[in-house]
Design a protein around this motif. Structure first.
Motif, PDB file in Angstrom:
ATOM      1  N   GLY A 196      13.404  -6.225   2.413  1.00  0.00           N
ATOM      2  CA  GLY A 196      12.158  -6.135   3.173  1.00  0.00           C
ATOM      3  C   GLY A 196      10.957  -6.125   2.238  1.00  0.00           C
ATOM      4  O   GLY A 196       9.950  -6.802   2.477  1.00  0.00           O
ATOM      5  N   LEU A 197      11.094  -5.365   1.173  1.00  0.00           N
ATOM      6  CA  LEU A 197      10.014  -5.269   0.189  1.00  0.00           C
ATOM      7  C   LEU A 197       9.757  -6.625  -0.482  1.00  0.00           C
ATOM      8  O   LEU A 197       8.619  -7.091  -0.561  1.00  0.00           O
ATOM      9  N   MET A 198      10.834  -7.270  -0.933  1.00  0.00           N
ATOM     10  CA  MET A 198      10.667  -8.543  -1.638  1.00  0.00           C
ATOM     11  C   MET A 198      10.130  -9.631  -0.713  1.00  0.00           C
ATOM     12  O   MET A 198       9.440 -10.542  -1.161  1.00  0.00           O
ATOM     13  N   HIS A 199      10.440  -9.531   0.569  1.00  0.00           N
ATOM     14  CA  HIS A 199       9.888 -10.472   1.541  1.00  0.00           C
ATOM     15  C   HIS A 199       8.360 -10.410   1.507  1.00  0.00           C
ATOM     16  O   HIS A 199       7.678 -11.426   1.405  1.00  0.00           O
ATOM     17  N   ASN A 200       7.834  -9.207   1.568  1.00  0.00           N
ATOM     18  CA  ASN A 200       6.379  -9.045   1.558  1.00  0.00           C
ATOM     19  C   ASN A 200       5.766  -9.419   0.217  1.00  0.00           C
ATOM     20  O   ASN A 200       4.680  -9.991   0.162  1.00  0.00           O
ATOM     21  N   VAL A 201       6.471  -9.092  -0.868  1.00  0.00           N
ATOM     22  CA  VAL A 201       5.979  -9.461  -2.194  1.00  0.00           C
ATOM     23  C   VAL A 201       5.877 -10.996  -2.297  1.00  0.00           C
ATOM     24  O   VAL A 201       4.883 -11.543  -2.762  1.00  0.00           O
ATOM     25  N   GLY A 202       6.905 -11.682  -1.800  1.00  0.00           N
ATOM     26  CA  GLY A 202       6.901 -13.140  -1.818  1.00  0.00           C
ATOM     27  C   GLY A 202       5.733 -13.706  -1.025  1.00  0.00           C
ATOM     28  O   GLY A 202       5.077 -14.654  -1.451  1.00  0.00           O
ATOM     29  N   GLN A 203       5.475 -13.091   0.138  1.00  0.00           N
ATOM     30  CA  GLN A 203       4.395 -13.602   0.986  1.00  0.00           C
ATOM     31  C   GLN A 203       3.025 -13.369   0.366  1.00  0.00           C
ATOM     32  O   GLN A 203       2.149 -14.216   0.422  1.00  0.00           O
ATOM     33  N   ILE A 204       2.856 -12.204  -0.227  1.00  0.00           N
ATOM     34  CA  ILE A 204       1.537 -11.898  -0.799  1.00  0.00           C
ATOM     35  C   ILE A 204       1.293 -12.779  -2.029  1.00  0.00           C
ATOM     36  O   ILE A 204       0.174 -13.246  -2.257  1.00  0.00           O
ATOM     37  N   LEU A 205       2.348 -13.053  -2.805  1.00  0.00           N
ATOM     38  CA  LEU A 205       2.197 -13.945  -3.959  1.00  0.00           C
ATOM     39  C   LEU A 205       1.841 -15.356  -3.498  1.00  0.00           C
ATOM     40  O   LEU A 205       0.991 -16.023  -4.092  1.00  0.00           O
ATOM     41  N   GLY A 217      -5.190  -5.931  -2.888  1.00  0.00           N
ATOM     42  CA  GLY A 217      -5.582  -4.751  -2.125  1.00  0.00           C
ATOM     43  C   GLY A 217      -4.652  -4.465  -0.952  1.00  0.00           C
ATOM     44  O   GLY A 217      -4.539  -3.332  -0.486  1.00  0.00           O
ATOM     45  N   TYR A 218      -3.976  -5.511  -0.464  1.00  0.00           N
ATOM     46  CA  TYR A 218      -3.058  -5.329   0.661  1.00  0.00           C
ATOM     47  C   TYR A 218      -1.676  -4.877   0.200  1.00  0.00           C
ATOM     48  O   TYR A 218      -0.823  -4.532   1.009  1.00  0.00           O
ATOM     49  N   LEU A 219      -1.463  -4.956  -1.122  1.00  0.00           N
ATOM     50  CA  LEU A 219      -0.135  -4.686  -1.654  1.00  0.00           C
ATOM     51  C   LEU A 219       0.429  -3.312  -1.249  1.00  0.00           C
ATOM     52  O   LEU A 219       1.574  -3.248  -0.788  1.00  0.00           O
ATOM     53  N   PRO A 220      -0.345  -2.224  -1.393  1.00  0.00           N
ATOM     54  CA  PRO A 220       0.219  -0.915  -1.023  1.00  0.00           C
ATOM     55  C   PRO A 220       0.746  -0.867   0.407  1.00  0.00           C
ATOM     56  O   PRO A 220       1.869  -0.419   0.641  1.00  0.00           O
ATOM     57  N   VAL A 221      -0.064  -1.333   1.353  1.00  0.00           N
ATOM     58  CA  VAL A 221       0.341  -1.304   2.763  1.00  0.00           C
ATOM     59  C   VAL A 221       1.594  -2.146   2.981  1.00  0.00           C
ATOM     60  O   VAL A 221       2.552  -1.719   3.640  1.00  0.00           O
ATOM     61  N   LEU A 222       1.577  -3.352   2.400  1.00  0.00           N
ATOM     62  CA  LEU A 222       2.707  -4.252   2.602  1.00  0.00           C
ATOM     63  C   LEU A 222       3.950  -3.753   1.853  1.00  0.00           C
ATOM     64  O   LEU A 222       5.072  -4.015   2.259  1.00  0.00           O
ATOM     65  N   TRP A 223       3.734  -3.055   0.749  1.00  0.00           N
ATOM     66  CA  TRP A 223       4.848  -2.500  -0.022  1.00  0.00           C
ATOM     67  C   TRP A 223       5.592  -1.463   0.814  1.00  0.00           C
ATOM     68  O   TRP A 223       6.790  -1.570   1.052  1.00  0.00           O
ATOM     69  N   ILE A 224       4.833  -0.484   1.284  1.00  0.00           N
ATOM     70  CA  ILE A 224       5.434   0.575   2.104  1.00  0.00           C
ATOM     71  C   ILE A 224       5.973  -0.014   3.407  1.00  0.00           C
ATOM     72  O   ILE A 224       7.080   0.309   3.849  1.00  0.00           O
ATOM     73  N   GLY A 225       5.178  -0.907   4.013  1.00  0.00           N
ATOM     74  CA  GLY A 225       5.590  -1.519   5.281  1.00  0.00           C
ATOM     75  C   GLY A 225       6.893  -2.288   5.137  1.00  0.00           C
ATOM     76  O   GLY A 225       7.782  -2.179   5.991  1.00  0.00           O
ATOM     77  N   GLY A 226       7.007  -3.052   4.054  1.00  0.00           N
ATOM     78  CA  GLY A 226       8.224  -3.831   3.826  1.00  0.00           C
ATOM     79  C   GLY A 226       9.430  -2.934   3.653  1.00  0.00           C
ATOM     80  O   GLY A 226      10.509  -3.204   4.184  1.00  0.00           O
TER      81      GLY A 226
END
Lengths: 169, 128
Positions: free
Chosen positions: A114-123, A136-145
């Protein structure tokens, strides 16, 4: 492995891909009610997880890719394809590697996925929009993922335990 | 498979805790230098369409495909998106931002609004 015919494998594969596609569509109907773009539960990962643990790496990767391509064709565009491809492949690779090393249970594997999914999308978004500002969205997406991965992982563990093994042999 | 009753072991806990810590570390690294911004850089599709001072109160309509798709407002040293014609309106819900490096993104319209400090001005001019 006994009694395993090619037709059976193809049929099961198609079934899983269709299921993933339907979940994808259902999720696209739910309005984004979270704090950051692209944040969602990732219900389709449930199918990928079950495929990974019951049918192996290649099946999981195949179902995931097929679902992503079909979803982009049916209700997406080039941009959404890039996002889901990056997220899906990165999370798929992470989950396959973690499962292969054999030290983790499904739930933790799913959390990392889940985490890597969001990391991939933000990259991808950073590349496409050519800006670092999205960090700036990384923290939210990190925890969310991680949270989404946890929920899906718990569901997936329960599912693989309860689904009849005949379905997969 | 059925024999494995345990669903979350020590290794799992370590992995999840490690990932969580990494997230916290990244967040801290990103949020350490919170400074009030000086200007707002607006990009559409990666191209700069406007640079506005944060100290000057004003509104900026952002045109995409011949229609006004978003509307920005600068007030009290902060910038916010007050209008968007996309369905999710995440950029509007993001609210006001004021610190250097912070920003607002409207993914469907590929609009990126970024708060920059004084020193970033020169850098951006060179990089752009």
């Amino acid at each position: 492995m006994k009694g395993r015919s090619r037709g059976k494998v193809v049929a099961r594969f198609g079934l899983l891909a269709a299921l993933a596609l339907i979940l994808s569509w259902l999720e696209s109907l739910v309005p984004a009610f979270f704090a950051a773009p692209g944040m969602k539960l990732g219900l389709t990962n449930l199918v990928v997880l079950v495929a990974l643990y019951r049918m192996g790496d290649r099946a999981a990767l195949g179902v995931n890719l097929l679902r992503i391509l079909l979803a982009a064709l049916l209700f997406g565009n080039g941009y959404s394809l890039a996002y889901s491809l990056a997220g899906g492949l990165l999370s798929g690779a992470a989950m396959i590697l973690l499962k292969r090393c054999g030290r983790f249970h499904m739930t933790a594997v799913s959390v990392a996925g889940g985490l890597m999914h969001n990391v991939g999308q933000i990259l991808t978004a950073m590349l496409l929009l050519d800006t670092w500002q999205l960090a700036g969205y990384l923290p939210v997406l990190w925890i969310g993922g991680m949270a989404a991965g946890l929920i899906i992982g718990l569901l997936g563990a329960e599912l693989t335990r309860r689904l009849p093994p005949e379905l997969f042999d | 498979m059925e024999a494995k009753r345990k669903r979350f072991g020590r290794n799992d806990l370590l992995l999840v805790a490690g990932l969580l810590l990494l997230g916290v570390a990244l967040t801290l690294a990103l949020g350490v230098n919170r400074r009030d911004g000086r200007e707002v850089v607006v990009r559409v599709d990666g191209e700069i369409v406007a640079r506005l001072s944060l100290s000057e109160e004003r509104e900026l309509p952002i045109e995409i495909d011949g229609r006004i798709a978003n509307r920005l407002q600068i007030a009290d040293g902060a910038v916010r998106m007050i209008e968007a014609d996309c369905p999710d309106k995440l950029c509007v819900r993001k609210g006001a931002v004021r610190y250097v490096g912070d920003g607002i993104v409207c993914l469907p319209h590929r609009v990126v609004v970024e708060v920059a400090g004084e020193d970033e001005l020169g850098l951006d001019a060179v990089a752009g």
